[in-house]
Motif scaffolding. Structure first.
Motif, PDB file in Angstrom:
ATOM      1  N   ALA A 140      -0.717 -17.515  15.441  1.00  0.00           N
ATOM      2  CA  ALA A 140      -1.540 -16.803  14.465  1.00  0.00           C
ATOM      3  C   ALA A 140      -1.455 -17.445  13.092  1.00  0.00           C
ATOM      4  O   ALA A 140      -2.459 -17.596  12.387  1.00  0.00           O
ATOM      5  N   LYS A 141      -0.247 -17.864  12.696  1.00  0.00           N
ATOM      6  CA  LYS A 141      -0.085 -18.508  11.391  1.00  0.00           C
ATOM      7  C   LYS A 141      -0.762 -19.869  11.371  1.00  0.00           C
ATOM      8  O   LYS A 141      -1.375 -20.269  10.375  1.00  0.00           O
ATOM      9  N   LEU A 142      -0.695 -20.596  12.461  1.00  0.00           N
ATOM     10  CA  LEU A 142      -1.398 -21.879  12.539  1.00  0.00           C
ATOM     11  C   LEU A 142      -2.912 -21.674  12.447  1.00  0.00           C
ATOM     12  O   LEU A 142      -3.612 -22.457  11.816  1.00  0.00           O
ATOM     13  N   LEU A 143      -3.410 -20.608  13.067  1.00  0.00           N
ATOM     14  CA  LEU A 143      -4.838 -20.325  13.008  1.00  0.00           C
ATOM     15  C   LEU A 143      -5.273 -20.041  11.584  1.00  0.00           C
ATOM     16  O   LEU A 143      -6.302 -20.564  11.124  1.00  0.00           O
ATOM     17  N   LYS A 201     -20.784 -14.882   3.680  1.00  0.00           N
ATOM     18  CA  LYS A 201     -20.977 -13.508   4.158  1.00  0.00           C
ATOM     19  C   LYS A 201     -20.056 -13.183   5.329  1.00  0.00           C
ATOM     20  O   LYS A 201     -19.485 -12.095   5.410  1.00  0.00           O
ATOM     21  N   ALA A 202     -19.976 -14.109   6.291  1.00  0.00           N
ATOM     22  CA  ALA A 202     -19.154 -13.897   7.478  1.00  0.00           C
ATOM     23  C   ALA A 202     -18.608 -15.240   7.933  1.00  0.00           C
ATOM     24  O   ALA A 202     -19.235 -16.282   7.711  1.00  0.00           O
ATOM     25  N   VAL A 203     -17.438 -15.209   8.549  1.00  0.00           N
ATOM     26  CA  VAL A 203     -16.822 -16.422   9.090  1.00  0.00           C
ATOM     27  C   VAL A 203     -16.692 -16.233  10.595  1.00  0.00           C
ATOM     28  O   VAL A 203     -16.014 -15.312  11.059  1.00  0.00           O
ATOM     29  N   PHE A 204     -17.353 -17.126  11.356  1.00  0.00           N
ATOM     30  CA  PHE A 204     -17.381 -16.998  12.813  1.00  0.00           C
ATOM     31  C   PHE A 204     -16.288 -17.836  13.464  1.00  0.00           C
ATOM     32  O   PHE A 204     -16.157 -19.024  13.188  1.00  0.00           O
ATOM     33  N   PHE A 205     -15.534 -17.184  14.335  1.00  0.00           N
ATOM     34  CA  PHE A 205     -14.546 -17.846  15.173  1.00  0.00           C
ATOM     35  C   PHE A 205     -15.322 -18.482  16.325  1.00  0.00           C
ATOM     36  O   PHE A 205     -15.998 -17.772  17.087  1.00  0.00           O
ATOM     37  N   ALA A 244      -8.959 -17.415  23.615  1.00  0.00           N
ATOM     38  CA  ALA A 244      -8.036 -16.350  23.209  1.00  0.00           C
ATOM     39  C   ALA A 244      -8.298 -15.082  24.027  1.00  0.00           C
ATOM     40  O   ALA A 244      -7.363 -14.361  24.393  1.00  0.00           O
ATOM     41  N   LEU A 245      -9.559 -14.834  24.325  1.00  0.00           N
ATOM     42  CA  LEU A 245      -9.922 -13.673  25.131  1.00  0.00           C
ATOM     43  C   LEU A 245      -9.353 -13.788  26.539  1.00  0.00           C
ATOM     44  O   LEU A 245      -8.860 -12.806  27.115  1.00  0.00           O
ATOM     45  N   ALA A 246      -9.393 -14.992  27.094  1.00  0.00           N
ATOM     46  CA  ALA A 246      -8.873 -15.213  28.446  1.00  0.00           C
ATOM     47  C   ALA A 246      -7.382 -14.919  28.536  1.00  0.00           C
ATOM     48  O   ALA A 246      -6.880 -14.509  29.587  1.00  0.00           O
ATOM     49  N   PHE A 247      -6.666 -15.125  27.412  1.00  0.00           N
ATOM     50  CA  PHE A 247      -5.224 -14.887  27.384  1.00  0.00           C
ATOM     51  C   PHE A 247      -4.869 -13.513  26.811  1.00  0.00           C
ATOM     52  O   PHE A 247      -3.694 -13.250  26.547  1.00  0.00           O
ATOM     53  N   ASP A 248      -5.882 -12.661  26.619  1.00  0.00           N
ATOM     54  CA  ASP A 248      -5.639 -11.324  26.058  1.00  0.00           C
ATOM     55  C   ASP A 248      -4.853 -11.391  24.754  1.00  0.00           C
ATOM     56  O   ASP A 248      -3.932 -10.595  24.514  1.00  0.00           O
ATOM     57  N   ASP A 262      -3.102 -10.478  19.214  1.00  0.00           N
ATOM     58  CA  ASP A 262      -2.515 -10.873  17.930  1.00  0.00           C
ATOM     59  C   ASP A 262      -3.319 -11.973  17.245  1.00  0.00           C
ATOM     60  O   ASP A 262      -3.424 -12.001  16.018  1.00  0.00           O
ATOM     61  N   ILE A 263      -3.918 -12.872  18.027  1.00  0.00           N
ATOM     62  CA  ILE A 263      -4.747 -13.931  17.449  1.00  0.00           C
ATOM     63  C   ILE A 263      -5.969 -13.326  16.774  1.00  0.00           C
ATOM     64  O   ILE A 263      -6.302 -13.639  15.622  1.00  0.00           O
ATOM     65  N   PHE A 264      -6.652 -12.437  17.481  1.00  0.00           N
ATOM     66  CA  PHE A 264      -7.839 -11.803  16.906  1.00  0.00           C
ATOM     67  C   PHE A 264      -7.468 -10.936  15.699  1.00  0.00           C
ATOM     68  O   PHE A 264      -8.184 -10.935  14.688  1.00  0.00           O
TER      69      PHE A 264
END
Length: 290
Positions: free
Chosen positions: A130-133, A150-154, A162-166, A169-171
């Motif tokens: 998370a800190k690296l992100l 206005k918005a920053v897209f991941f 990240a979704l595949a690994f549930d 904390d990253i999100f």
């Protein structure tokens, strides 16, 4: 925060066409002249389309410098999409790590470089993803300093991983950092809308802004068009529709009439390469969605 109902995409400026390589090469040639980019953006601004999405592609810095020189910059609402991992790998191979470092940071002050490096280094030592992100976000948003973001897209590649690994904390870290440090909407690209909507609801992430595919033929709508439409009604999300023409399979009239039937869609990201194309596209979106 309200977002633009129509956002200009960046693929055409970067020479991207997912189905036609000849068309992609033609776009590269056309938009290597930044004045052609300027014409499209100026036409869009004159027609009250102020949103512009840009990935953190190597060409982005040059585009931003051009927009500043033409004095368009203050009228644009930016929607950066990050990270651009492919660029890091290529530049590291070409110029080495220090060359990569110098190119990324450019004229950034020494104190800001040190701050970012210290935070990123700590994350690496602690194996804190998370800190690296958040460090990567800070690095890639440097060209957008002092602009109206206005918005920053991941980027969907990383969001879906990240979704595949549930990775809740990253999100969570991404959402908190974008809100706190940039006063912008944390947003997410995905080709797995149903799963993302389900997980965000489970994790308690309220009204996430998600850019995902919605089109009449179900192109890139996973696991199916029907399930995406059901999830759109079931979950409390903000949607920016992409791939609306299904890479050219659907005519604009059909495409935007279909989107107009989905009342939950808040915004559309579109790529236009001529003023004629822009006029038709903006008119149809406003007719059926606004």
């Amino acid at each position: 925060m309200k977002i633009d109902p129509i956002v200009l995409g960046h693929n055409q400026f970067m020479g991207v066409n997912h189905l036609n390589q000849d068309s992609a090469r033609s776009r590269v040639e056309k938009f290597s002249n930044f004045k052609n980019i300027g014409k499209i953006i100026n036409y869009s601004l004159e027609n009250d389309v102020k949103g512009l999405m840009l990935s953190t592609h190597p060409k982005t810095k040059e585009i931003l410098e051009f927009l500043k020189s033409e004095e368009y910059i203050d009228d644009i609402n930016f929607y950066p999409m990050l990270p651009y991992a492919q660029g890091y790998v290529r530049k590291a191979n070409e110029k080495g790590i220090m060359g990569l470092f110098n190119e990324i940071f450019g004229s950034v002050s020494t104190s800001k470089k040190l701050k970012i490096l210290i935070k990123g280094g700590t994350g690496a030592i602690q194996q804190d993803a998370a800190k690296l992100l958040t460090t990567l976000i800070d690095v890639e948003l440097i060209p957008f300093d002092d602009l109206n973001v206005k918005a920053v897209f991941f980027h969907n590649v990383f969001a879906d991983l990240a979704l595949a690994f549930d990775s809740e904390d990253i999100f969570g870290a991404y959402i908190d950092h974008v809100k706190d440090q940039y006063d912008a909407v944390p947003a997410f690209g995905t080709f797995n809308f149903v799963r993302m909507a389900e997980k965000f609801d489970e994790w308690g992430f309220k009204k996430p802004l998600i850019m995902t595919s919605f089109n009449k033929v179900g192109f890139q709508m996973n696991p199916s068009k029907e399930e995406c439409e059901e999830a759109l009604k079931k979950y409390d999300t903000r949607i920016m529709a992409m791939s609306t023409l299904a890479a050219g399979y659907v005519k604009p009239q059909e495409a935007y009439e279909y989107l107009g039937s989905l009342k939950e869609i808040e915004s559309v990201v579109v790529g236009v390469s001529t003023e004629e194309h822009a006029k038709e596209t903006f008119g149809l979106i406003r007719k059926y969605l606004e």
